[in-house]
Design a protein around this motif. Structure first.
Motif, PDB file in Angstrom:
ATOM      1  N   ASN A 460       3.034 -12.425 -37.744  1.00 46.70           N
ATOM      2  CA  ASN A 460       2.377 -13.488 -38.521  1.00 46.70           C
ATOM      3  C   ASN A 460       0.882 -13.592 -38.248  1.00 46.70           C
ATOM      4  O   ASN A 460       0.309 -14.670 -38.357  1.00 46.70           O
ATOM      5  N   ALA A 463      -0.485 -13.014 -42.121  1.00 45.59           N
ATOM      6  CA  ALA A 463       0.239 -13.883 -43.046  1.00 45.59           C
ATOM      7  C   ALA A 463       1.619 -14.127 -42.460  1.00 45.59           C
ATOM      8  O   ALA A 463       2.125 -13.319 -41.670  1.00 45.59           O
ATOM      9  N   SER A 466       4.471 -11.379 -41.781  1.00 41.79           N
ATOM     10  CA  SER A 466       3.869 -10.061 -41.583  1.00 41.79           C
ATOM     11  C   SER A 466       4.124  -9.570 -40.156  1.00 41.79           C
ATOM     12  O   SER A 466       4.301 -10.360 -39.231  1.00 41.79           O
ATOM     13  N   THR A 467       4.124  -8.263 -40.008  1.00 46.15           N
ATOM     14  CA  THR A 467       4.316  -7.625 -38.705  1.00 46.15           C
ATOM     15  C   THR A 467       3.306  -6.503 -38.557  1.00 46.15           C
ATOM     16  O   THR A 467       3.175  -5.654 -39.444  1.00 46.15           O
ATOM     17  N   THR A 468       2.610  -6.517 -37.429  1.00 40.13           N
ATOM     18  CA  THR A 468       1.711  -5.423 -37.079  1.00 40.13           C
ATOM     19  C   THR A 468       2.248  -4.779 -35.812  1.00 40.13           C
ATOM     20  O   THR A 468       2.418  -5.454 -34.793  1.00 40.13           O
ATOM     21  N   TYR A 484       1.519  -1.759 -40.513  1.00 44.21           N
ATOM     22  CA  TYR A 484       1.496  -3.153 -40.953  1.00 44.21           C
ATOM     23  C   TYR A 484       2.487  -3.321 -42.090  1.00 44.21           C
ATOM     24  O   TYR A 484       2.603  -2.462 -42.972  1.00 44.21           O
ATOM     25  N   ASP A 486       4.228  -6.521 -44.735  1.00 42.19           N
ATOM     26  CA  ASP A 486       4.179  -7.918 -45.173  1.00 42.19           C
ATOM     27  C   ASP A 486       5.137  -8.098 -46.340  1.00 42.19           C
ATOM     28  O   ASP A 486       5.101  -7.340 -47.319  1.00 42.19           O
ATOM     29  N   ARG A 487       6.014  -9.092 -46.211  1.00 43.29           N
ATOM     30  CA  ARG A 487       6.897  -9.427 -47.321  1.00 43.29           C
ATOM     31  C   ARG A 487       6.107 -10.132 -48.422  1.00 43.29           C
ATOM     32  O   ARG A 487       5.212 -10.928 -48.137  1.00 43.29           O
ATOM     33  N   GLY A 495       8.211  -5.787 -50.205  1.00 41.25           N
ATOM     34  CA  GLY A 495       7.103  -5.878 -49.274  1.00 41.25           C
ATOM     35  C   GLY A 495       6.155  -4.718 -49.458  1.00 41.25           C
ATOM     36  O   GLY A 495       6.448  -3.744 -50.161  1.00 41.25           O
ATOM     37  N   GLY A 497       3.022  -2.310 -47.222  1.00 40.48           N
ATOM     38  CA  GLY A 497       2.537  -1.998 -45.886  1.00 40.48           C
ATOM     39  C   GLY A 497       1.780  -0.698 -45.866  1.00 40.48           C
ATOM     40  O   GLY A 497       1.533  -0.066 -46.901  1.00 40.48           O
TER      41      GLY A 497
END
Length: 761
Positions: A460, A463, A466-468, A484, A486-487, A495, A497
């Protein structure tokens, strides 16, 4: 940590009742019954009015002995009026207080998988597919905050334990005062600020029990109101004082802690030592509390550890034997009380309820919206314990919450409609996961030697949802990358990425020779963008544009090989890729059912501006079919195909070996009948059929037969297939499987031997 003294009124009341009991007991030996009644009428009346308290100590698996002791107490006809317990004693005592019989408790204990219960892992089916296809590589993870590693308050949040307790106490969620339970109850905890013991007698029953078993270092402390609590065994492991304060006049205590002289202590496992250290100071308290017990039951505990959860039969037998050893005292106590045993409370039944309202606590904004969506409950609507349990698992499986618990409370409708006794208000507490995670992994095998994994996951940051992910694999096979994702909306199946990565992998070429003629390495620099679609949380479709630069360098070998130059190769291209990843395995390590599949189609052409023109296809699937509780059939099939004059070396298929590289999916296939990377070409085939036998929960054997081939043509000619047979023996350990594999084929005089330790990544 001190023991609170009895209050004056409690001490006087208890003293009078005990004197009355003594008068009756002494009279029963020295006088006829009629004379006894006349002489000790006031004492007998006092005895009949006595309140009997049951006191259960903590002790992890040793607390199973409480169940055996309860069997004897009920057989003796002793009516229990008040219950207090610490840690495992709080679990057994709390469930007994709401009506579970010793026989019911026996069944509950036996059907639990305690290894899974002492874990925060969700069932894999409840984990988002995006995380599931990457989960399991790390050995452990540590939270980070502000760029620094912060040690957690405990290894476990206790999600699975709290789920179990919520289900078992389902009919009593709305009882906030534990003195109103069928048997008044107190769960003893230690206030982490003051170090004092405290009996929780109100609030949420599952949470109170969970707080009482918060073993330091193993479970996170529990915060209730303005206080933070840990395992009560640190302050008062045998809560006799607390039973008196709940109104008990006569105490029957079951103590599985049994303080030992220092010279008798023998160090066991690490957890045994931690618990011994943690509870050492509580031994003074236990000795004092024992003096308050009228009947003391002491099961034998010396030769079994705190975490011997697989010794259920033995622990229950020891509890039964210890209680039988004081049966004379119990019979005398029952006779002195002079009252018929009350009918036991009914065994709690978790029946369907009608939900008319859902409240989410602990989460706000998009996190609350996500929790509501994942619950997926129709309001108003009927729900069973199993259905609600799965809904809670779906919320926890998002990875956005560190703990998800619930209570069923009486409905409080404000719209003027009537409520019924079965109407309930569901209150879900979803604690948002605030910290990022840094994971570590380790693996060793006899081919690639040692490898380390460092995996930093940031949630997050850009956003919500999100996952990094920064992942680094160090070893002969190296991979460094950042990705990266993000839904596109809260709980959306779609999503977007992207990522960049660097990969280095050693490569051997065998032109029909006994040894590798060329040994070198490929270095790949790549970047890509993709869009994804999750389907039924079982499969993930990704479509994207990938750019790649390849540098292949020979280290040892001839100047040319079968007309193919082996000097350094430089190749640059970009392609369109479509991938399908599916994973329905019930667990990552030694699955017993489910499917793992990887499908890929890749196209590079001048039409999209690529310097190379080629196509590459991969289909690789494993199926796991259980045929009994300990036997599983394993089936794997893989096909690869490369086409086009410009097919890059990084799309060559290499077949052979027990432990092929894992950093390039779909390019390296195992084959017991060939040496590592012995077969190579534009196309590859693999078929495997195996049988795994779990001799014990932590011991396994696996027999498998392989057939495979590789070459420039995509054929399934039986004459080109290499056959192999492998036998693996292994152990399941906390750091991953440890296995030794023997592999043989028609060309080898002696079987090849391989060794591996840890998870594959």
């Amino acid at each position: 940590m001190t023991d609170r003294p009895e209050s004056g009124p409690a001490r006087r009341r208890r003293g009078g009742v005990v004197l009355g009991l003594l008068a009756v007991l002494i009279g029963s030996v020295s006088a006829p019954a009629a004379a006894q009644w006349r002489a000790g009428a006031s004492g007998a009346e006092s005895a009949r009015r006595a309140t009997v308290g049951l006191v259960l100590s903590g002790g992890a698996a040793k607390g199973f002995a409480h169940v055996g002791a309860l069997e004897v107490l009920e057989d003796a006809g002793l009516r229990i009026d008040v219950v207090t317990g610490t840690s495992m004693g709080a679990i057994v005592g709390g469930l007994y207080a709401i009506g579970y019989s010793p026989q019911s408790l026996d069944r509950i204990i036996r059907r639990q998988d305690w290894a899974e219960l002492f874990s925060d892992a969700s069932p894999r089916s409840a984990i988002d597919i995006e995380r599931r296809v990457q989960a399991g590589a790390t050995l452990f993870s540590l939270p980070t905050d502000g760029g620094a590693i912060r040690l957690p308050g405990g290894v476990l949040e206790g999600q699975r334990v709290l789920e179990l307790l919520a289900r078992l106490t389902w009919p009593y969620h709305d009882v906030a005062d534990f003195t109103e339970l069928p048997r008044p109850f107190g769960a003893v905890v230690m206030d982490l600020k003051t170090g004092e013991a405290e009996a929780l007698t109100s609030g949420s029953l599952p949470l109170a029990i969970r707080a009482s078993m918060s073993i330091p270092g193993l479970f996170e402390p529990v915060r209730i109101g303005q206080k933070t609590f840990v395992d009560g065994g640190l302050a008062r492991n045998l809560p006799a004082t607390d039973a008196i304060e709940l109104g008990a006049d006569v105490l029957v205590c079951v103590d599985v802690s049994k303080p030992q002289p220092d010279e008798d202590f023998a160090p066991g496992s690490l957890l045994d030592i931690v618990l011994r250290t943690a509870f050492l100071r509580a031994e003074v308290s236990t000795r004092r509390q024992r003096l308050l017990c009228d009947v003391l039951i002491e099961p034998e505990v010396e030769d079994l550890g705190y975490f011997t959860f697989d010794e259920v039969d033995e622990w229950i037998r020891r509890g039964r034997d210890a209680a039988a050893g004081v049966r004379v005292q119990l019979d005398s106590l029952v006779a002195a009380l002079g009252r018929a045993p009350a009918a036991p409370p009914p065994t709690p039944e978790a029946e369907r309820v009608r939900l008319v309202e859902v409240a989410i606590e602990g989460a706000s904004g998009r996190a609350e919206e996500l929790a509501r969506r994942r619950l997926g409950l129709a309001i108003p609507g009927s729900v069973s314990p199993d259905e609600l349990g799965r809904a809670i698992e779906r919320v926890y499986g998002t990875g956005e919450f560190s703990l998800v618990s619930y209570r069923l409370l009486p409905a409080t409708r404000t719209d003027g409609r009537r409520t019924t006794p079965r109407d309930r208000r569901l209150v879900v507490h979803a604690r948002e996961r605030q910290r990022d995670l840094l994971g570590f992994g380790f693996r060793y095998d006899s081919r690639e030697r040692a490898a380390l994994l460092f995996d930093l996951t940031l949630r997050n940051r850009l956003a919500f949802g999100s996952t990094t992910r920064f992942a680094t694999r160090l070893g002969r096979e190296t991979r460094v990358g950042v990705e990266y994702f993000d839904r596109l909306g809260v709980d959306a199946p779609t999503g977007i990425g992207g990522g960049i990565n660097y990969t280095r992998v050693p490569v051997d070429l065998f032109p029909g020779a006994e040894r590798a003629a060329v040994r070198g390495e490929m270095r790949i620099y790549g970047a890509g963008l993709f869009a994804s679609l999750a389907t039924a949380n079982a499969a993930l479709l990704r479509v994207g544009l990938v750019g790649e630069y390849l540098r292949a360098t020979p280290e040892v070998g001839a100047d040319s090989l079968a007309g193919m130059p082996v000097e350094t190769i430089h190749q640059t291209f970009h392609s369109i890729q479509a991938e399908v990843l599916a994973d329905t395995r019930n667990r990552l390590v030694l699955p017993t059912r489910g499917v793992r599949a990887y499908l890929k189609a890749e196209f590079a052409d001048e039409a999209i501006g690529s310097a190379l023109t080629f196509q590459h296809y991969v289909a690789d699937a494993e199926v796991f079919v259980p045929i009994s509780a300990s036997l599983t059939v394993l089936v794997r099939g893989a096909l690869t195909r490369g086409r086009g004059a410009d097919l890059p070396l990084s799309r060559t298929t290499f077949v052979g070996g027990l432990y092929p590289p894992t950093v390039l999916p779909g390019r390296f296939l195992p084959l017991a009948g060939a040496r590592s990377q012995e077969l190579s070409g534009r196309s590859g085939q693999l078929a495997r059929l195996g049988l795994r036998w779990m001799a014990r929960e932590d011991v396994f054997f696996e027999l498998a037969g392989d057939a495979g081939a590789a070459g420039d043509d995509w054929t399934l000619d039986g004459e080109d297939l290499r056959l192999g047979l492998s036998l693996t023996a292994g152990l399941v350990t906390p750091i991953g499987p440890v296995a030794v594999t023997f592999a043989a084929d028609e060309t080898a005089d002696l079987p090849r031997v391989g060794f591996s330790l840890g998870h594959t990544f």
